[in-house]
Design a protein around this motif. Sequence first.
Motif, PDB file in Angstrom:
ATOM      1  N   PHE A 167      26.568  39.816  55.785  1.00  0.00           N
ATOM      2  CA  PHE A 167      27.165  41.120  55.501  1.00  0.00           C
ATOM      3  C   PHE A 167      28.427  40.988  54.662  1.00  0.00           C
ATOM      4  CE2 PHE A 167      24.808  42.838  59.301  1.00  0.00           C
ATOM      5  CZ  PHE A 167      23.999  43.682  58.565  1.00  0.00           C
ATOM      6  N   THR A 168      29.213  39.982  54.919  1.00  0.00           N
ATOM      7  CA  THR A 168      30.438  39.769  54.147  1.00  0.00           C
ATOM      8  C   THR A 168      30.111  39.477  52.691  1.00  0.00           C
ATOM      9  OG1 THR A 168      31.553  38.939  56.109  1.00  0.00           O
ATOM     10  CG2 THR A 168      32.548  38.410  53.981  1.00  0.00           C
ATOM     11  N   ILE A 169      29.163  38.587  52.458  1.00  0.00           N
ATOM     12  CA  ILE A 169      28.787  38.221  51.088  1.00  0.00           C
ATOM     13  C   ILE A 169      28.161  39.404  50.367  1.00  0.00           C
ATOM     14  CG2 ILE A 169      27.242  36.761  49.727  1.00  0.00           C
ATOM     15  CD1 ILE A 169      27.765  34.572  51.855  1.00  0.00           C
ATOM     16  N   SER A 170      27.276  40.143  51.044  1.00  0.00           N
ATOM     17  CA  SER A 170      26.625  41.275  50.382  1.00  0.00           C
ATOM     18  C   SER A 170      27.616  42.395  50.106  1.00  0.00           C
ATOM     19  CB  SER A 170      25.456  41.787  51.219  1.00  0.00           C
ATOM     20  OG  SER A 170      25.912  42.264  52.470  1.00  0.00           O
ATOM     21  N   ALA A 171      28.600  42.587  50.982  1.00  0.00           N
ATOM     22  CA  ALA A 171      29.596  43.638  50.767  1.00  0.00           C
ATOM     23  C   ALA A 171      30.478  43.317  49.567  1.00  0.00           C
ATOM     24  CB  ALA A 171      30.453  43.823  52.009  1.00  0.00           C
ATOM     25  N   THR A 172      30.876  42.058  49.418  1.00  0.00           N
ATOM     26  CA  THR A 172      31.706  41.707  48.264  1.00  0.00           C
ATOM     27  C   THR A 172      30.901  41.765  46.986  1.00  0.00           C
ATOM     28  OG1 THR A 172      31.312  39.347  48.654  1.00  0.00           O
ATOM     29  CG2 THR A 172      33.333  40.272  49.562  1.00  0.00           C
ATOM     30  N   ALA A 173      29.610  41.418  47.039  1.00  0.00           N
ATOM     31  CA  ALA A 173      28.767  41.515  45.849  1.00  0.00           C
ATOM     32  C   ALA A 173      28.602  42.974  45.457  1.00  0.00           C
ATOM     33  CB  ALA A 173      27.408  40.868  46.102  1.00  0.00           C
ATOM     34  N   PHE A 174      28.448  43.862  46.448  1.00  0.00           N
ATOM     35  CA  PHE A 174      28.317  45.284  46.168  1.00  0.00           C
ATOM     36  C   PHE A 174      29.613  45.833  45.595  1.00  0.00           C
ATOM     37  CE2 PHE A 174      28.731  49.719  47.623  1.00  0.00           C
ATOM     38  CZ  PHE A 174      27.673  50.263  46.919  1.00  0.00           C
ATOM     39  N   ALA A 175      30.738  45.382  46.115  1.00  0.00           N
ATOM     40  CA  ALA A 175      32.039  45.862  45.639  1.00  0.00           C
ATOM     41  C   ALA A 175      32.271  45.451  44.187  1.00  0.00           C
ATOM     42  CB  ALA A 175      33.155  45.333  46.519  1.00  0.00           C
ATOM     43  N   ASP A 176      31.732  44.307  43.772  1.00  0.00           N
ATOM     44  CA  ASP A 176      31.878  43.883  42.383  1.00  0.00           C
ATOM     45  C   ASP A 176      31.146  44.810  41.425  1.00  0.00           C
ATOM     46  OD1 ASP A 176      33.469  41.769  43.031  1.00  0.00           O
ATOM     47  OD2 ASP A 176      31.830  40.294  43.081  1.00  0.00           O
ATOM     48  N   ASP A 177      30.089  45.470  41.911  1.00  0.00           N
ATOM     49  CA  ASP A 177      29.317  46.368  41.059  1.00  0.00           C
ATOM     50  C   ASP A 177      30.032  47.688  40.822  1.00  0.00           C
ATOM     51  OD1 ASP A 177      27.331  44.506  40.881  1.00  0.00           O
ATOM     52  OD2 ASP A 177      26.082  45.402  42.462  1.00  0.00           O
ATOM     53  N   ILE A 178      30.927  48.076  41.728  1.00  0.00           N
ATOM     54  CA  ILE A 178      31.605  49.359  41.622  1.00  0.00           C
ATOM     55  C   ILE A 178      32.778  49.218  40.656  1.00  0.00           C
ATOM     56  CG2 ILE A 178      32.891  51.124  42.862  1.00  0.00           C
ATOM     57  CD1 ILE A 178      31.313  50.334  45.356  1.00  0.00           C
ATOM     58  N   GLN A 179      32.766  50.027  39.608  1.00  0.00           N
ATOM     59  CA  GLN A 179      33.858  50.033  38.633  1.00  0.00           C
ATOM     60  C   GLN A 179      34.844  51.127  39.038  1.00  0.00           C
ATOM     61  OE1 GLN A 179      34.185  48.275  35.619  1.00  0.00           O
ATOM     62  NE2 GLN A 179      32.483  46.947  36.131  1.00  0.00           N
ATOM     63  N   SER A 180      36.067  50.776  39.238  1.00  0.00           N
ATOM     64  CA  SER A 180      37.079  51.738  39.644  1.00  0.00           C
ATOM     65  C   SER A 180      38.028  52.019  38.488  1.00  0.00           C
ATOM     66  CB  SER A 180      37.871  51.188  40.828  1.00  0.00           C
ATOM     67  OG  SER A 180      38.910  52.062  41.156  1.00  0.00           O
ATOM     68  N   LEU A 181      38.503  53.248  38.422  1.00  0.00           N
ATOM     69  CA  LEU A 181      39.485  53.621  37.407  1.00  0.00           C
ATOM     70  C   LEU A 181      40.912  53.413  37.900  1.00  0.00           C
ATOM     71  CD1 LEU A 181      37.878  56.900  36.071  1.00  0.00           C
ATOM     72  CD2 LEU A 181      37.838  54.651  35.025  1.00  0.00           C
ATOM     73  N   VAL A 182      41.058  53.076  39.182  1.00  0.00           N
ATOM     74  CA  VAL A 182      42.383  52.883  39.744  1.00  0.00           C
ATOM     75  C   VAL A 182      43.040  51.683  39.076  1.00  0.00           C
ATOM     76  CG1 VAL A 182      43.682  52.376  41.834  1.00  0.00           C
ATOM     77  CG2 VAL A 182      41.702  53.887  41.936  1.00  0.00           C
ATOM     78  N   GLY A 183      44.240  51.895  38.580  1.00  0.00           N
ATOM     79  CA  GLY A 183      44.984  50.819  37.935  1.00  0.00           C
ATOM     80  C   GLY A 183      44.675  50.656  36.465  1.00  0.00           C
ATOM     81  N   LYS A 184      43.718  51.419  35.943  1.00  0.00           N
ATOM     82  CA  LYS A 184      43.384  51.324  34.526  1.00  0.00           C
ATOM     83  C   LYS A 184      44.405  52.119  33.720  1.00  0.00           C
ATOM     84  CE  LYS A 184      39.430  49.261  35.315  1.00  0.00           C
ATOM     85  NZ  LYS A 184      38.883  48.082  34.834  1.00  0.00           N
ATOM     86  N   LYS A 185      44.623  51.677  32.492  1.00  0.00           N
ATOM     87  CA  LYS A 185      45.598  52.321  31.621  1.00  0.00           C
ATOM     88  C   LYS A 185      44.943  53.486  30.879  1.00  0.00           C
ATOM     89  CE  LYS A 185      48.768  51.438  27.835  1.00  0.00           C
ATOM     90  NZ  LYS A 185      49.186  50.505  26.816  1.00  0.00           N
ATOM     91  N   VAL A 186      45.612  54.635  30.907  1.00  0.00           N
ATOM     92  CA  VAL A 186      45.153  55.794  30.141  1.00  0.00           C
ATOM     93  C   VAL A 186      45.546  55.553  28.689  1.00  0.00           C
ATOM     94  CG1 VAL A 186      45.396  58.269  29.790  1.00  0.00           C
ATOM     95  CG2 VAL A 186      45.366  57.337  32.106  1.00  0.00           C
ATOM     96  N   GLN A 187      44.520  55.513  27.816  1.00  0.00           N
ATOM     97  CA  GLN A 187      44.777  55.191  26.418  1.00  0.00           C
ATOM     98  C   GLN A 187      45.187  56.417  25.607  1.00  0.00           C
ATOM     99  OE1 GLN A 187      40.914  53.515  25.781  1.00  0.00           O
ATOM    100  NE2 GLN A 187      41.655  51.411  26.071  1.00  0.00           N
ATOM    101  N   ALA A 188      44.658  57.562  25.974  1.00  0.00           N
ATOM    102  CA  ALA A 188      44.987  58.789  25.235  1.00  0.00           C
ATOM    103  C   ALA A 188      44.712  59.996  26.120  1.00  0.00           C
ATOM    104  CB  ALA A 188      44.149  58.877  23.962  1.00  0.00           C
ATOM    105  N   GLU A 189      45.309  61.104  25.741  1.00  0.00           N
ATOM    106  CA  GLU A 189      45.045  62.376  26.398  1.00  0.00           C
ATOM    107  C   GLU A 189      44.660  63.387  25.335  1.00  0.00           C
ATOM    108  OE1 GLU A 189      48.060  63.783  29.073  1.00  0.00           O
ATOM    109  OE2 GLU A 189      48.528  61.752  29.751  1.00  0.00           O
ATOM    110  N   TYR A 190      43.648  64.178  25.622  1.00  0.00           N
ATOM    111  CA  TYR A 190      43.200  65.201  24.693  1.00  0.00           C
ATOM    112  C   TYR A 190      43.150  66.535  25.422  1.00  0.00           C
ATOM    113  CZ  TYR A 190      41.612  61.435  21.639  1.00  0.00           C
ATOM    114  OH  TYR A 190      41.545  60.336  20.833  1.00  0.00           O
ATOM    115  N   THR A 191      43.190  67.606  24.665  1.00  0.00           N
ATOM    116  CA  THR A 191      42.970  68.927  25.233  1.00  0.00           C
ATOM    117  C   THR A 191      41.676  69.466  24.669  1.00  0.00           C
ATOM    118  OG1 THR A 191      44.279  69.971  23.489  1.00  0.00           O
ATOM    119  CG2 THR A 191      45.414  69.449  25.532  1.00  0.00           C
ATOM    120  N   VAL A 192      40.942  70.157  25.518  1.00  0.00           N
ATOM    121  CA  VAL A 192      39.699  70.803  25.121  1.00  0.00           C
ATOM    122  C   VAL A 192      39.903  72.289  25.343  1.00  0.00           C
ATOM    123  CG1 VAL A 192      37.239  71.041  25.640  1.00  0.00           C
ATOM    124  CG2 VAL A 192      38.332  68.800  25.808  1.00  0.00           C
TER     125      VAL A 192
END
Length: 169
Positions: free
Chosen positions: A14-39
């Motif tokens: 379960f530990t190994i499968s949980a970490t493998a599953f977590a690697d598949d999830i891409q999170s936006l937390v901590g990512k840099k916002v490159q630009a802002e646009y208005t629509v």
Amino acid sequence: MKKYFIGFLVGAFFTISATAFADDIQSLVGKKVQAEYTVEVNGKVLNTVVVEGKNYAPVRSIGEAAGYEVTIDGKKVIYKEGEVMNTSSVNENKIAEKIANLNTALENAKNKVNETNALISKLKEQSKTADSDKSKKNYESAIAESEMRLAEYQQSVNDIESNIAELQK
């Protein structure tokens, strides 16, 4: 002993499968916002952001601004074409709700101002009958602290009143 060994293997699995599953999830937390646009959709301005070259937009807000009823079914966003919403009444309801909440906050802030004024008056009266210099200094300190809180409460009242006036335009 077999039970412990099997329990260890199951836990490791379960530990190994949980970490493998977590690697598949891409999170936006901590990512840099490159630009802002208005629509702009039917005169309503919405903000979007670009993260790692992808534009992220508020799908529900865009659909509602376009006048559609937006529903979510699982991972599917559905715009219903035949059922155009009256967005102006939705916005008016939101504004009316905000004004009502601000009026409640305004009433509470005014109550704080009145309570603090009463406390300051009481402290000033009590300081007149103080016996020692130490007591008088304690009263003066309490009065000064209360007057600072009073100024903060009055600023809150002013801010809330200006927010209400802005929403009522």
